[in-house]
Scaffold this active site. Structure first.
Site, short mmCIF file in Angstrom:
data_model
loop_
_atom_site.label_atom_id
_atom_site.label_comp_id
_atom_site.label_asym_id
_atom_site.label_seq_id
_atom_site.Cartn_x
_atom_site.Cartn_y
_atom_site.Cartn_z
N HIS A 82 -3.46 95.16 125.43
CA HIS A 82 -2.53 95.84 124.59
C HIS A 82 -2.46 97.22 124.74
O HIS A 82 -3.40 97.85 125.27
CB HIS A 82 -3.19 95.50 123.04
N ASP A 161 -0.05 92.43 107.54
CA ASP A 161 -0.08 93.73 108.31
C ASP A 161 1.53 94.14 108.21
O ASP A 161 1.91 95.13 108.32
CB ASP A 161 -0.17 93.40 109.94
N ARG A 168 3.01 101.64 105.00
CA ARG A 168 2.44 102.88 105.63
C ARG A 168 3.82 103.58 105.81
O ARG A 168 3.56 104.84 105.93
CB ARG A 168 1.48 102.53 106.62
N SER A 183 -4.52 97.09 112.13
CA SER A 183 -3.19 96.66 112.16
C SER A 183 -2.94 96.10 113.72
O SER A 183 -2.68 94.60 113.86
CB SER A 183 -2.04 97.77 112.01
N LYS A 187 -3.24 91.34 114.74
CA LYS A 187 -2.14 90.56 115.25
C LYS A 187 -2.84 90.17 116.62
O LYS A 187 -2.43 89.07 116.92
CB LYS A 187 -1.13 91.52 115.67
N1 URA Z 1 1.03 99.77 116.35
C1 URA Z 1 0.66 98.83 115.46
O1 URA Z 1 0.59 97.54 115.51
N2 URA Z 1 0.16 99.31 114.17
C2 URA Z 1 0.15 100.49 113.83
O2 URA Z 1 -0.54 100.72 112.98
C3 URA Z 1 0.47 101.66 114.86
C4 URA Z 1 0.83 100.82 116.19
#
Ligand code: URA
Length: 435
Positions: A82, A161, A168, A183, A187
């Site tokens: 990632h 999320d 947010r 967050s 995932k």
């Molecule tokens: N990418 C995400 O998945 N979440 C965030 O809060 C910021 C970048």
């Protein structure tokens, strides 16, 4: 439990228990907690932060708010990568098929463009027919049969999320290390991985411009992963100027194909090989990064990585001929160039400005509902440390709609700092953090 007690506790800087965190996540995801109370708690978390244990409970509760994919029936260690996002960062596209071609399965759930950064999903969708919206059973089957699948977040993956991210975004609570880290990791942990490589970007095109903040984010991401029982390695890497040459969607896939053919820009090739080598070691198919690198180089040289990409494209509904026939990608009707107005050396490039130039031309979105224009392409011809003469092309700009053109050209010209040299780019890899 009363939500106002939980809000007041965090407001006053006290620790929340696992039960309190789970109560918040479950009632917000379930629709019984209104946005105003959730927003108050998120703002308190933004200001007060979390300790390691609270963060782990928070990330875990988000992870378990939806389906956690189980890929344990598929043999081998499943490894993903990632990136926290950058400009011209197409590394996932050559990396995932390369690693799969070397025998390590890659389950990858990616994102769309965010702000000035491009998104893997938008880039992949420029391949004719390619679908990133697959149900989770098809995703698991493709990971098993092809060895790699690249999709977007589904309704079932970490729904907490999804809700909290929108909240947010609407309440000024995005740039918080614990909230970003939970967050991302909720995932990643939901997609069925055993191990993860993280590319945490630092510099003018990154969300974390300074090394200290990027390192704090990297350590937080690694900590959440390790507490969840996963092997995680984070690399802090340079995002001072755009990665590679191409910035856009179709053009970045075409540059990725160049890498899979054994060519491509040196920085893209190097980062791809670095991350891939670590994924091979984590996946248990190579004893050390040096041996893994040789194996990756062989897969690029013998065409197996490129063939794996074609297999992936076909499995996800795309036309694998696109790998040979670039005319199948969307193009741009017009082209122009931004040229240097003086001679000297490129001392700095504001990559966020370059990324935003792409956005205003349509390569990214002004609003979430916008469609991206896959043919918009910027080609970055001069990077940090390059000597330039007045009149040299800095960036070639290919576009379809000229409404954002003047704005885009101004942003690109303003992104370059040209002056007395010499100027040396920082190393590509600034730090490695092993979990
Ligand atoms: N990418 C995400 O998945 N979440 C965030 O809060 C910021 C970048």
């Amino acid at each position: 439990m009363l939500i106002q007690d939980i809000i007041a506790k965090k407001r006053d800087g006290l620790r929340l228990s696992r039960e309190e965190i789970e109560f918040f996540i479950n009632s917000y995801t379930g629709g019984t907690l209104p946005d105003y109370q959730a927003a108050a708690l998120i703002m308190a978390i933004f200001i007060r932060g979390f300790d390691g244990e609270e963060l782990s409970h928070f990330a875990n509760a988000m992870l378990h708010s939806g389906t956690v994919v189980d890929l344990s029936h598929i043999p081998g260690v499943k490894v993903d990568k990632h990136s926290t996002g950058g400009v011209g960062d197409k590394i996932s596209i050559p990396l995932a098929p390369l690693v799969a071609a070397c025998g390590v399965r890659v389950p990858m759930v990616s994102g769309r463009g965010l702000g000035h950064t491009g998104g893997t999903l938008d880039k992949l969708e420029s391949i004719p027919g390619f679908s990133v919206r697959l149900p989770l059973d098809a995703y698991a089957r493709i990971v098993e049969e092809v060895g790699v699948c690249m999709i977007g977040q589904t309704e079932e993956l970490a729904p907490a999320d999804r809700k909290i991210y929108s909240l947010r975004d609407a309440t000024g609570c995005v740039p918080s290390i614990p909230l970003i880290a939970s967050s991302i990791m909720s995932k990643k942990l939901a997609e069925g991985i055993d191990a993860l490589v993280l590319d945490v970007k630092v510099g003018t095109g990154a969300f974390m411009p300074t090394g200290e903040k990027a390192e704090a984010l990297a350590r937080t991401l690694v900590d959440i992963g390790v507490r969840a029982g996963k092997r995680v390695t984070a690399f802090l890497t340079r995002m001072d100027d755009p990665l590679g040459v191409a910035v856009g969607n179709a053009c970045e896939v075409i540059e990725s194909i160049d890498v899979l053919r054994g060519g491509g820009p040196a920085d893209i090739r190097e980062l791809t090989l670095l991350m891939a080598s670590h994924m091979l070691v984590m996946g248990g198919v190579a004893p050390d990064p040096a041996a893994a690198r040789l194996r990756c180089q062989a897969a690029l040289a013998d065409g197996s990585a490129l063939r794996k990409f074609q297999e992936l494209i076909a499995a996800q509904g795309g036309n694998p001929e696109a790998v040979e026939r670039h005319d199948l990608f969307a193009g741009a009707a017009h082209a122009t160039s931004v040229r240097a107005d003086r001679s000297g050396v490129v001392r700095a490039v504001n990559s966020t400005a370059i990324g935003m130039a792409g956005v205003v031309l349509g390569a990214g979105r002004r609003q979430v509902t916008d469609l991206v224009d896959p043919g918009v392409s910027l080609y970055v011809r001069k990077k940090i440390g390059d000597p330039v003469s007045a009149g040299d092309v800095l960036v070639d700009v290919h576009y379809n709609d000229d409404r954002g053109l003047a704005d885009a050209l101004g942003r690109i010209a303003g992104a370059y700092d040209i002056g007395e040299g010499p100027a040396d780019p920082r190393p590509l890899v600034l730090k490695t953090i092993e979990g």
